[in-house]
Design a protein around this motif. Structure first.
Motif, short mmCIF file in Angstrom:
data_model
loop_
_atom_site.label_atom_id
_atom_site.label_comp_id
_atom_site.label_asym_id
_atom_site.label_seq_id
_atom_site.Cartn_x
_atom_site.Cartn_y
_atom_site.Cartn_z
N GLU A 8 0.84 -1.21 0.00
CA GLU A 8 0.00 0.00 0.00
C GLU A 8 0.87 1.26 0.00
N ALA A 9 1.96 1.21 0.74
CA ALA A 9 2.89 2.34 0.78
C ALA A 9 3.51 2.57 -0.60
N ASN A 10 3.89 1.48 -1.28
CA ASN A 10 4.47 1.61 -2.62
C ASN A 10 3.49 2.26 -3.59
N GLU A 11 2.23 1.86 -3.51
CA GLU A 11 1.21 2.44 -4.40
C GLU A 11 1.01 3.93 -4.11
N ASP A 15 1.86 7.23 -6.65
CA ASP A 15 0.87 8.29 -6.88
C ASP A 15 1.31 9.65 -6.35
N ASP A 16 2.59 9.76 -5.97
CA ASP A 16 3.16 11.00 -5.45
C ASP A 16 2.55 11.44 -4.11
N LYS A 17 1.96 10.52 -3.38
CA LYS A 17 1.40 10.82 -2.06
C LYS A 17 2.47 10.48 -1.01
N TYR A 18 3.49 11.33 -0.95
CA TYR A 18 4.68 10.98 -0.16
C TYR A 18 4.44 10.98 1.34
N ALA A 46 13.10 1.91 1.25
CA ALA A 46 11.95 2.53 0.59
C ALA A 46 11.51 3.79 1.35
N ARG A 47 11.51 3.72 2.69
CA ARG A 47 11.13 4.90 3.46
C ARG A 47 12.19 6.00 3.31
N ALA A 48 13.45 5.61 3.14
CA ALA A 48 14.51 6.60 2.91
C ALA A 48 14.26 7.36 1.61
N GLN A 49 13.85 6.63 0.58
CA GLN A 49 13.53 7.29 -0.70
C GLN A 49 12.37 8.25 -0.54
N CYS A 50 11.38 7.85 0.24
CA CYS A 50 10.24 8.72 0.50
C CYS A 50 10.68 9.98 1.27
N ALA A 51 11.57 9.80 2.22
CA ALA A 51 12.09 10.95 2.99
C ALA A 51 12.85 11.91 2.08
N LEU A 52 13.59 11.36 1.09
CA LEU A 52 14.29 12.23 0.13
C LEU A 52 13.30 13.09 -0.65
N LYS A 53 12.17 12.50 -1.04
CA LYS A 53 11.15 13.26 -1.77
C LYS A 53 10.58 14.38 -0.90
N LEU A 54 10.52 14.14 0.41
CA LEU A 54 9.99 15.14 1.34
C LEU A 54 11.10 16.09 1.85
N LYS A 55 12.33 15.91 1.31
CA LYS A 55 13.49 16.73 1.69
C LYS A 55 13.83 16.58 3.18
N ARG A 56 13.54 15.42 3.73
CA ARG A 56 13.90 15.11 5.12
C ARG A 56 15.19 14.28 5.07
N TYR A 57 16.28 14.96 4.79
CA TYR A 57 17.53 14.27 4.47
C TYR A 57 18.14 13.54 5.66
N PRO A 150 8.58 22.25 -3.47
CA PRO A 150 8.14 22.33 -4.85
C PRO A 150 6.75 21.74 -5.02
N ALA A 151 6.03 22.25 -6.00
CA ALA A 151 4.70 21.72 -6.27
C ALA A 151 4.82 20.29 -6.78
N LYS A 152 3.89 19.45 -6.36
CA LYS A 152 3.90 18.08 -6.83
C LYS A 152 3.46 18.04 -8.29
N ILE A 153 4.20 17.35 -9.09
CA ILE A 153 3.91 17.28 -10.52
C ILE A 153 3.55 15.84 -10.86
N LYS A 154 2.36 15.64 -11.34
CA LYS A 154 1.86 14.30 -11.64
C LYS A 154 2.26 13.90 -13.05
N HIS A 155 3.15 12.91 -13.15
CA HIS A 155 3.53 12.43 -14.47
C HIS A 155 2.55 11.35 -14.92
N SER A 156 2.49 11.14 -16.21
CA SER A 156 1.60 10.13 -16.78
C SER A 156 2.34 9.41 -17.89
N PHE A 157 1.75 8.29 -18.35
CA PHE A 157 2.38 7.58 -19.47
C PHE A 157 1.33 6.86 -20.30
N TYR A 158 1.68 6.66 -21.57
CA TYR A 158 0.87 5.82 -22.45
C TYR A 158 1.83 4.95 -23.24
#
Length: 354
Positions: A8-11, A15-18, A46-57, A150-158
């Motif tokens: 669930e955390a990975n999902e 979805d950029d819900k850090y 995985a939580r370390a990567q999430c912390a990087l996204k939140l700039k909690r170094y 920074p504003a969250k930017i939602k990427h997409s793909f096709y």
């Protein structure tokens, strides 16, 4: 329970819900019975990567160190530890971390990229900077203001059966301002958001392998478009490997499989037909009638070839306007009006609607 929470955390992360993802990773660690050190190390990384996204170094660094302590071969933990140090301007320590990771796995392309980046910056930092005696004494340094998030930017793909196209909606960029790096299993995108000046980065392990030698990207007025070329013609359910981890469904092929058996037509027919035999019969009929039709065509071609211009015009006009049922070679008659259709006795002429 812990593994389900981890999924669930990975999902949420994909979805950029850090913030939500960070809480779920923490919940997964709380519920973890700590019997599988490799799994616990994976959740910490995985939580370390999430912390990087939140700039909690600092948090990212602590989780990475704990992950390495549990599993010294966790390459993601080395990568995230080095990234956390780099973002705290501890580039020499970051370089040592990337070098240590490469000593364990010399083929890790992401560690190589970060190692080269740190080497350049450390080298530049060691070069002396010239100063003059007239330079005024600088005031005491004050704490730097915390930059806005920074504003969250939602990427997409096709996708097609051969290419995955990723779109990142950032306006006002030029291609030289964007760095895109891929390996066969990873993607890294770095740039600055023109509207705010903040850094933007997108990094993850790809869900499926690609041919990184063919990766290309383009920057339009409103998007970064990245093309990844698939190794297999399968349906990608996600870009990030974390979002498909643990799922047992086999990949869905996107192209029709090649079969040795020729299809039988029509598939809706209640009685099977031998189409090879039917084709042979049609060719036989064509051969039997070839002489008659050939003679008629030859006569018509000879008449047309030996006629003058007016006669040819009469032949063309009469055949066209009569739907091929009337041939008149007298231009004086044909030129006076439209030639009517004259079908054979017992037959009715109808116009064909395409």
């Amino acid at each position: 329970m812990s593994k389900q929470t981890f999924e669930e955390a990975n999902e949420a992360f994909v979805d950029d819900k850090y913030e939500e993802a960070y809480e779920l990773y923490t919940k997964a660690l709380t519920n973890d019975d700590k019997t599988d050190s490799h799994f616990t190390s994976k959740v910490l990384a995985a939580r370390a990567q999430c912390a990087l996204k939140l700039k909690r170094y600092t948090d990212a660094l602590n989780d990475s160190n704990n992950a390495i302590e549990l599993d010294e071969k966790n390459m993601k933990a080395y990568l995230r530890k080095g990234t956390a140090l780099y973002n705290q301007d501890l580039k020499e320590e970051a370089l040592k971390t990337f070098v240590r990771g490469l000593e364990i796995d010399s083929a890790d392309d992401q560690l190589k990229v970060w190692k080269e980046k740190c080497e350049k910056e450390v080298e530049n930092k060691k070069q002396p900077v010239a100063t003059t005696n007239t330079e005024k004494e600088k005031p005491a340094a004050t704490a730097a203001p915390v930059p806005p998030q920074p504003a969250k930017i939602k990427h997409s793909f096709y996708q097609t059966d051969t290419v995955v196209t990723i779109q990142i909606p950032i306006k006002g960029l030029k291609k030289e301002q964007v760095q895109v790096q891929t390996t066969d299993t990873t993607l890294s995108v770095e740039t600055k958001i023109p509207a705010t000046g903040n850094d933007y980065s997108l990094e993850f392990d790809l869900a499926y392998p690609i041919d990184s030698s063919r990766t290309n990207f383009n920057v339009t007025g409103s998007n970064i478009e990245i093309k990844l070329y698939k190794r297999q013609a399968i349906q990608w359910t996600s870009l990030d490997a974390q979002s498909v981890a643990g799922k047992t469904q086999p990949p869905v092929p996107m192209s029709r499989p090649v079969t040795d058996k020729a299809p039988s037509y029509p598939s809706s027919s209640q009685r099977a037909k031998n189409w090879s035999q039917i084709e042979a019969e049609i060719k036989k009929d064509e051969k039997d009638n070839k002489e008659d039709t050939g003679d008629a065509n030859a006569i018509f071609q000879q008449l047309y070839r030996d006629s003058d211009e007016n006669t040819r015009r009469a032949m063309n006009k009469s055949m066209y306007e009569s739907g091929g049922t009337c041939l008149n070679m007298n231009w004086e008659e044909v030129s006076k009006g439209k030639v009517t259709c004259e079908p054979p006795d017992g037959m009715e002429w109808k116009k064909y609607d395409s």
